[in-house]
Design a protein around this motif. Structure first.
Motif, PDB file in Angstrom:
ATOM      1  N   ARG A 188       0.874  -1.206  -0.039  1.00 42.60           N
ATOM      2  CA  ARG A 188       0.083  -0.061  -0.015  1.00 42.60           C
ATOM      3  C   ARG A 188       0.940   1.282  -0.166  1.00 42.60           C
ATOM      4  N   ARG A 193       0.575   3.734  -2.811  1.00 47.10           N
ATOM      5  CA  ARG A 193      -0.242   4.586  -2.530  1.00 47.10           C
ATOM      6  C   ARG A 193      -1.836   4.309  -2.785  1.00 47.10           C
ATOM      7  N   ASP A 239      -5.176   2.835  -1.073  1.00 44.79           N
ATOM      8  CA  ASP A 239      -6.036   2.233   0.309  1.00 44.79           C
ATOM      9  C   ASP A 239      -6.656   1.097   0.151  1.00 44.79           C
ATOM     10  N   TRP A 275      -4.389   7.345  -2.489  1.00 43.50           N
ATOM     11  CA  TRP A 275      -4.151   8.229  -1.130  1.00 43.50           C
ATOM     12  C   TRP A 275      -4.115   9.666  -1.931  1.00 43.50           C
TER      13      TRP A 275
END
Length: 94
Positions: free
Chosen positions: A43, A47, A49, A55
């Protein structure tokens, strides 16, 4: 009188084997922990979720909350870069 005989030797053998395997949960819990850690590392690298959404960029207030300018990542730095620089030696930033 009716007599019923049940041969449950295979069942008993299976249950004994299961009991032996459940006596030490360390290997199973280690595997679960490793999988969770790898998921979190992924993650940070991507980046993304858990729901699949990217993100959000860091807010200025987040960057400003670092104790000193030297410890702050440059503006618009991806969270993965910061995470890798702090503690994730095996992490590779995307």
């Amino acid at each position: 009188m009716l007599t019923i005989t049940v041969d449950d030797s295979a069942f008993r053998s299976h249950m004994q084997e299961l009991q032996k395997r459940l006596d030490n949960l360390t290997p199973v819990l280690n595997d679960i922990g490793n999988r969770m850690e790898n998921a979190v590392r992924q993650r940070f690298a991507t980046r993304i979720d858990p729901s699949g959404a990217p993100w959000k960029p860091w807010e200025s207030s987040t960057l400003e909350s670092y104790p000193s300018p030297a410890s702050r990542p440059p503006r618009n730095t991806a969270p993965a870069t910061l995470a890798c620089s702090i503690a994730m030696a095996t992490c590779s930033a995307a």
